[in-house]
Motif scaffolding. Structure first.
Motif, PDB file in Angstrom:
ATOM      1  N   GLN A  61      -2.480  -0.230  12.971  1.00 52.03           N
ATOM      2  CA  GLN A  61      -0.766  -0.981  12.308  1.00 52.03           C
ATOM      3  C   GLN A  61      -0.982  -1.541  10.735  1.00 52.03           C
ATOM      4  O   GLN A  61      -0.814  -2.606  11.042  1.00 52.03           O
ATOM      5  N   VAL A  62      -1.238  -0.910   9.836  1.00 44.14           N
ATOM      6  CA  VAL A  62      -1.532  -1.493   8.444  1.00 44.14           C
ATOM      7  C   VAL A  62      -0.323  -0.816   8.528  1.00 44.14           C
ATOM      8  O   VAL A  62      -0.454   0.487   8.008  1.00 44.14           O
ATOM      9  N   PRO A  63       0.481  -1.595   7.225  1.00 48.14           N
ATOM     10  CA  PRO A  63       1.779  -1.640   6.801  1.00 48.14           C
ATOM     11  C   PRO A  63       1.499  -0.650   5.480  1.00 48.14           C
ATOM     12  O   PRO A  63       0.610  -0.447   4.904  1.00 48.14           O
ATOM     13  N   PHE A  64       1.614   0.512   5.509  1.00 45.12           N
ATOM     14  CA  PHE A  64       2.079   1.595   4.457  1.00 45.12           C
ATOM     15  C   PHE A  64       3.380   2.587   4.074  1.00 45.12           C
ATOM     16  O   PHE A  64       3.431   2.858   4.926  1.00 45.12           O
ATOM     17  N   LYS A  65       3.377   2.894   2.806  1.00 46.81           N
ATOM     18  CA  LYS A  65       4.649   4.219   2.609  1.00 46.81           C
ATOM     19  C   LYS A  65       3.331   4.905   2.222  1.00 46.81           C
ATOM     20  O   LYS A  65       2.158   5.163   2.004  1.00 46.81           O
TER      21      LYS A  65
ATOM     22  N   ILE B  62       1.324  -1.262  -0.215  1.00 40.42           N
ATOM     23  CA  ILE B  62      -0.516   0.073   0.050  1.00 40.42           C
ATOM     24  C   ILE B  62       1.182   1.439   0.222  1.00 40.42           C
ATOM     25  O   ILE B  62       1.582   1.679   0.513  1.00 40.42           O
ATOM     26  N   VAL B  63       0.952   1.846  -1.220  1.00 37.28           N
ATOM     27  CA  VAL B  63       1.510   3.194  -1.274  1.00 37.28           C
ATOM     28  C   VAL B  63       0.326   4.638  -1.256  1.00 37.28           C
ATOM     29  O   VAL B  63      -0.551   4.587  -1.420  1.00 37.28           O
ATOM     30  N   MET B  64       0.321   5.230  -0.215  1.00 37.87           N
ATOM     31  CA  MET B  64      -0.634   6.395  -0.282  1.00 37.87           C
ATOM     32  C   MET B  64       0.124   7.757  -0.962  1.00 37.87           C
ATOM     33  O   MET B  64       0.721   8.445  -0.548  1.00 37.87           O
ATOM     34  N   LEU B  65      -0.547   7.963  -2.327  1.00 35.51           N
ATOM     35  CA  LEU B  65      -0.215   9.597  -2.185  1.00 35.51           C
ATOM     36  C   LEU B  65      -1.057  10.655  -1.888  1.00 35.51           C
ATOM     37  O   LEU B  65      -2.007  10.940  -2.426  1.00 35.51           O
ATOM     38  N   SER B  66      -0.157  11.294  -1.022  1.00 32.35           N
ATOM     39  CA  SER B  66      -1.198  12.620  -0.166  1.00 32.35           C
ATOM     40  C   SER B  66      -0.579  13.799  -0.418  1.00 32.35           C
ATOM     41  O   SER B  66       0.284  14.214  -1.107  1.00 32.35           O
ATOM     42  N   SER B  67      -1.692  14.446   0.058  1.00 35.85           N
ATOM     43  CA  SER B  67      -1.513  15.703   0.132  1.00 35.85           C
ATOM     44  C   SER B  67      -1.165  16.641   1.539  1.00 35.85           C
ATOM     45  O   SER B  67      -1.712  16.139   1.974  1.00 35.85           O
ATOM     46  N   GLN B  68      -0.447  17.610   2.072  1.00 40.05           N
ATOM     47  CA  GLN B  68       0.505  17.712   3.300  1.00 40.05           C
ATOM     48  C   GLN B  68      -1.362  19.018   3.527  1.00 40.05           C
ATOM     49  O   GLN B  68      -0.823  18.879   4.910  1.00 40.05           O
ATOM     50  N   THR B  69      -1.647  19.033   2.917  1.00 39.25           N
ATOM     51  CA  THR B  69      -3.046  20.003   3.132  1.00 39.25           C
ATOM     52  C   THR B  69      -4.450  19.692   3.046  1.00 39.25           C
ATOM     53  O   THR B  69      -5.415  19.859   3.534  1.00 39.25           O
ATOM     54  N   CYS B  70      -4.356  17.952   3.207  1.00 42.23           N
ATOM     55  CA  CYS B  70      -5.415  17.306   3.016  1.00 42.23           C
ATOM     56  C   CYS B  70      -5.826  16.593   4.152  1.00 42.23           C
ATOM     57  O   CYS B  70      -5.413  15.399   4.606  1.00 42.23           O
ATOM     58  N   PRO B  71      -7.160  17.084   4.739  1.00 36.46           N
ATOM     59  CA  PRO B  71      -7.533  15.638   6.066  1.00 36.46           C
ATOM     60  C   PRO B  71      -7.949  14.998   6.096  1.00 36.46           C
ATOM     61  O   PRO B  71      -8.046  13.468   6.678  1.00 36.46           O
ATOM     62  N   TYR B  72      -8.407  14.438   4.557  1.00 34.23           N
ATOM     63  CA  TYR B  72      -8.533  12.870   4.406  1.00 34.23           C
ATOM     64  C   TYR B  72      -7.350  12.002   4.313  1.00 34.23           C
ATOM     65  O   TYR B  72      -7.423  10.871   4.557  1.00 34.23           O
ATOM     66  N   CYS B  73      -6.383  12.639   4.127  1.00 35.25           N
ATOM     67  CA  CYS B  73      -5.196  11.973   4.171  1.00 35.25           C
ATOM     68  C   CYS B  73      -4.448  11.703   5.570  1.00 35.25           C
ATOM     69  O   CYS B  73      -4.523  10.660   6.121  1.00 35.25           O
TER      70      CYS B  73
END
Length: 126
Positions: free
Chosen positions: A69-73, A47-58
């Protein structure tokens, strides 16, 4: 007569409270089951999460996956050019964008992530 009416309202309020509490309990158990399924199926790198620094959903997704404790990057699209390129290549529809064994999931949907992780690795492209 007034006391009968008051008793009726109190009884109704009690029934509504019990039903609401039961629904909340069932939803909590369902979320626990989703978390357990993800923990069991997810391996580092799945799992890779592409995120934004201002994203509340992220932020919510990050907190939930960390607590469960779900492994993700995580990869920030504002600070990592490769991450931004990946985000754009996947359509750039919004953050978080989850990349689960090569499949794109826009938004955080633990049920959908678990479904993808439950597929045989050969059935998942990428």
């Amino acid at each position: 007569m007034l006391s009968e009416r008051v008793r009726s309202y109190v009884s109704l309020a009690l029934i509504v409270g019990l039903v609401y509490g039961g629904v909340q309990l069932l939803q909590g158990r369902h979320k626990d089951q989703q978390a357990q399924a993800l923990r069991a199926a997810a391996k580092p790198g799945d799992i890779v999460m592409l995120s934004s620094q201002t994203c509340p959903y992220c932020e919510r997704a990050r907190e939930w996956m960390s607590e469960q404790q779900v492994p993700f990057k995580e990869c920030m699209i504002e600070t990592d050019a490769a991450c931004l390129a990946e985000f754009q290549a996947r359509g750039g529809l919004g953050t978080p964008t989850m990349v689960v064994r090569g499949r794109t999931v826009v938004g955080f949907d633990p049920k959908r992530v678990a479904e993808i992780l439950s597929l045989p690795r050969a059935a998942v492209p990428g």
